[in-house]
Design a protein around this motif. Sequence first.
Motif, PDB file in Angstrom:
ATOM      1  N   MET A   1       0.848  -1.171   0.000  1.00 21.54           N
ATOM      2  CA  MET A   1       0.000   0.000   0.000  1.00 21.54           C
ATOM      3  C   MET A   1       0.898   1.239   0.000  1.00 21.54           C
ATOM      4  O   MET A   1       1.806   1.353   0.802  1.00 21.54           O
ATOM      5  CB  MET A   1      -0.913   0.004   1.234  1.00 21.54           C
ATOM      6  CG  MET A   1      -1.759   1.254   1.329  1.00 21.54           C
ATOM      7  SD  MET A   1      -2.773   1.402   2.835  1.00 21.54           S
ATOM      8  CE  MET A   1      -3.738  -0.068   2.798  1.00 21.54           C
ATOM      9  N   GLU A   2       0.617   2.144  -0.898  1.00 23.51           N
ATOM     10  CA  GLU A   2       1.354   3.408  -1.010  1.00 23.51           C
ATOM     11  C   GLU A   2       0.665   4.457  -0.133  1.00 23.51           C
ATOM     12  O   GLU A   2      -0.529   4.709  -0.280  1.00 23.51           O
ATOM     13  CB  GLU A   2       1.367   3.856  -2.467  1.00 23.51           C
ATOM     14  CG  GLU A   2       2.089   5.144  -2.711  1.00 23.51           C
ATOM     15  CD  GLU A   2       3.526   4.936  -3.139  1.00 23.51           C
ATOM     16  OE1 GLU A   2       4.268   5.907  -3.083  1.00 23.51           O
ATOM     17  OE2 GLU A   2       3.877   3.808  -3.510  1.00 23.51           O
ATOM     18  N   ILE A   3       1.427   5.059   0.782  1.00 23.34           N
ATOM     19  CA  ILE A   3       0.910   6.096   1.671  1.00 23.34           C
ATOM     20  C   ILE A   3       1.624   7.403   1.350  1.00 23.34           C
ATOM     21  O   ILE A   3       2.852   7.447   1.261  1.00 23.34           O
ATOM     22  CB  ILE A   3       1.159   5.748   3.153  1.00 23.34           C
ATOM     23  CG1 ILE A   3       0.607   4.371   3.499  1.00 23.34           C
ATOM     24  CG2 ILE A   3       0.594   6.826   4.064  1.00 23.34           C
ATOM     25  CD1 ILE A   3      -0.882   4.235   3.416  1.00 23.34           C
ATOM     26  N   HIS A   4       0.871   8.459   1.197  1.00 26.99           N
ATOM     27  CA  HIS A   4       1.404   9.784   0.873  1.00 26.99           C
ATOM     28  C   HIS A   4       0.913  10.770   1.934  1.00 26.99           C
ATOM     29  O   HIS A   4      -0.255  10.734   2.319  1.00 26.99           O
ATOM     30  CB  HIS A   4       0.898  10.193  -0.525  1.00 26.99           C
ATOM     31  CG  HIS A   4       1.226  11.593  -0.902  1.00 26.99           C
ATOM     32  ND1 HIS A   4       2.494  12.010  -1.213  1.00 26.99           N
ATOM     33  CD2 HIS A   4       0.440  12.688  -0.995  1.00 26.99           C
ATOM     34  CE1 HIS A   4       2.472  13.305  -1.488  1.00 26.99           C
ATOM     35  NE2 HIS A   4       1.234  13.742  -1.366  1.00 26.99           N
ATOM     36  N   VAL A   5       1.800  11.655   2.408  1.00 21.96           N
ATOM     37  CA  VAL A   5       1.417  12.690   3.368  1.00 21.96           C
ATOM     38  C   VAL A   5       1.395  14.026   2.639  1.00 21.96           C
ATOM     39  O   VAL A   5       2.320  14.349   1.888  1.00 21.96           O
ATOM     40  CB  VAL A   5       2.383  12.743   4.570  1.00 21.96           C
ATOM     41  CG1 VAL A   5       1.948  13.832   5.554  1.00 21.96           C
ATOM     42  CG2 VAL A   5       2.444  11.399   5.280  1.00 21.96           C
ATOM     43  N   ARG A   6       0.330  14.775   2.856  1.00 23.25           N
ATOM     44  CA  ARG A   6       0.158  16.069   2.184  1.00 23.25           C
ATOM     45  C   ARG A   6      -0.571  17.020   3.116  1.00 23.25           C
ATOM     46  O   ARG A   6      -1.112  16.618   4.157  1.00 23.25           O
ATOM     47  CB  ARG A   6      -0.642  15.894   0.890  1.00 23.25           C
ATOM     48  CG  ARG A   6      -2.036  15.334   1.139  1.00 23.25           C
ATOM     49  CD  ARG A   6      -2.940  15.423  -0.067  1.00 23.25           C
ATOM     50  NE  ARG A   6      -4.201  14.744   0.135  1.00 23.25           N
ATOM     51  CZ  ARG A   6      -5.232  15.203   0.824  1.00 23.25           C
ATOM     52  NH1 ARG A   6      -5.173  16.377   1.428  1.00 23.25           N
ATOM     53  NH2 ARG A   6      -6.344  14.499   0.939  1.00 23.25           N
ATOM     54  N   ALA A   7      -0.616  18.295   2.729  1.00 22.70           N
ATOM     55  CA  ALA A   7      -1.408  19.275   3.472  1.00 22.70           C
ATOM     56  C   ALA A   7      -2.885  18.904   3.373  1.00 22.70           C
ATOM     57  O   ALA A   7      -3.348  18.428   2.329  1.00 22.70           O
ATOM     58  CB  ALA A   7      -1.174  20.674   2.909  1.00 22.70           C
ATOM     59  N   TYR A   8      -3.605  19.117   4.449  1.00 23.37           N
ATOM     60  CA  TYR A   8      -5.033  18.789   4.430  1.00 23.37           C
ATOM     61  C   TYR A   8      -5.794  19.780   3.551  1.00 23.37           C
ATOM     62  O   TYR A   8      -5.346  20.899   3.304  1.00 23.37           O
ATOM     63  CB  TYR A   8      -5.605  18.753   5.851  1.00 23.37           C
ATOM     64  CG  TYR A   8      -6.194  20.048   6.356  1.00 23.37           C
ATOM     65  CD1 TYR A   8      -7.580  20.211   6.456  1.00 23.37           C
ATOM     66  CD2 TYR A   8      -5.390  21.113   6.749  1.00 23.37           C
ATOM     67  CE1 TYR A   8      -8.130  21.396   6.931  1.00 23.37           C
ATOM     68  CE2 TYR A   8      -5.934  22.293   7.237  1.00 23.37           C
ATOM     69  CZ  TYR A   8      -7.299  22.434   7.321  1.00 23.37           C
ATOM     70  OH  TYR A   8      -7.839  23.607   7.794  1.00 23.37           O
ATOM     71  N   ALA A   9      -6.941  19.350   3.085  1.00 23.13           N
ATOM     72  CA  ALA A   9      -7.871  20.193   2.334  1.00 23.13           C
ATOM     73  C   ALA A   9      -9.208  20.174   3.071  1.00 23.13           C
ATOM     74  O   ALA A   9      -9.481  19.275   3.880  1.00 23.13           O
ATOM     75  CB  ALA A   9      -8.048  19.666   0.911  1.00 23.13           C
ATOM     76  N   GLN A  10     -10.037  21.148   2.788  1.00 23.90           N
ATOM     77  CA  GLN A  10     -11.329  21.252   3.464  1.00 23.90           C
ATOM     78  C   GLN A  10     -12.151  19.966   3.321  1.00 23.90           C
ATOM     79  O   GLN A  10     -12.851  19.565   4.253  1.00 23.90           O
ATOM     80  CB  GLN A  10     -12.107  22.452   2.923  1.00 23.90           C
ATOM     81  CG  GLN A  10     -13.246  22.893   3.799  1.00 23.90           C
ATOM     82  CD  GLN A  10     -12.809  23.338   5.190  1.00 23.90           C
ATOM     83  OE1 GLN A  10     -11.762  23.944   5.370  1.00 23.90           O
ATOM     84  NE2 GLN A  10     -13.603  23.018   6.189  1.00 23.90           N
ATOM     85  N   ASP A  11     -12.045  19.308   2.179  1.00 23.97           N
ATOM     86  CA  ASP A  11     -12.786  18.061   1.955  1.00 23.97           C
ATOM     87  C   ASP A  11     -12.353  16.932   2.894  1.00 23.97           C
ATOM     88  O   ASP A  11     -13.075  15.949   3.050  1.00 23.97           O
ATOM     89  CB  ASP A  11     -12.609  17.588   0.506  1.00 23.97           C
ATOM     90  CG  ASP A  11     -13.304  18.481  -0.495  1.00 23.97           C
ATOM     91  OD1 ASP A  11     -14.107  19.345  -0.084  1.00 23.97           O
ATOM     92  OD2 ASP A  11     -13.041  18.322  -1.707  1.00 23.97           O
TER      93      ASP A  11
END
Length: 162
Positions: free
Chosen positions: A1-11
Amino acid sequence: MEIHVRAYAQDDVPAMCAIWNEVVRGGVAYPQMDELDEKSGAEFFAAQSFCGVAEDEEGRVLGLYILHPNNVGRCGHIANASYAVSGESRGLHIGEKLVRHSLQQAKALGFQIMQFNAVVAENVHARHLYERLGFQQLGVIPKGFLLKDGRYADICPYYKTL
């Protein structure tokens, strides 16, 4: 499983609230006792210096972190963060990805130190992770955390220079 961390978005807020509330209900990690609804969650996450989410390749949010100053003024160079991984996603090293990402973000935002004020002593998985990533324990505060079952647990403050 590929996990990516990013800035959150309102959705992401509904999923973030669900994961956050799961930890709050557990009563063994966060000092907060009240759960977030979508409105209070949106306000809470927007008030942070940065929020990151861990998502899988299908875009499902599996974990999150919040990052903010630990204090103000002369101590404003010290960051603090909190992490949460959904119960069904534990054991996939998502927490480590979140911590590493938060350290990079904290440094990019100009913080010089990351400090955790209240790591529950019984949270051995988090403590081992922090120590493996170079955090140093500052001591023990006896009975510093009220557990959900009414017992008090020791807390261990940690810090790491960025």
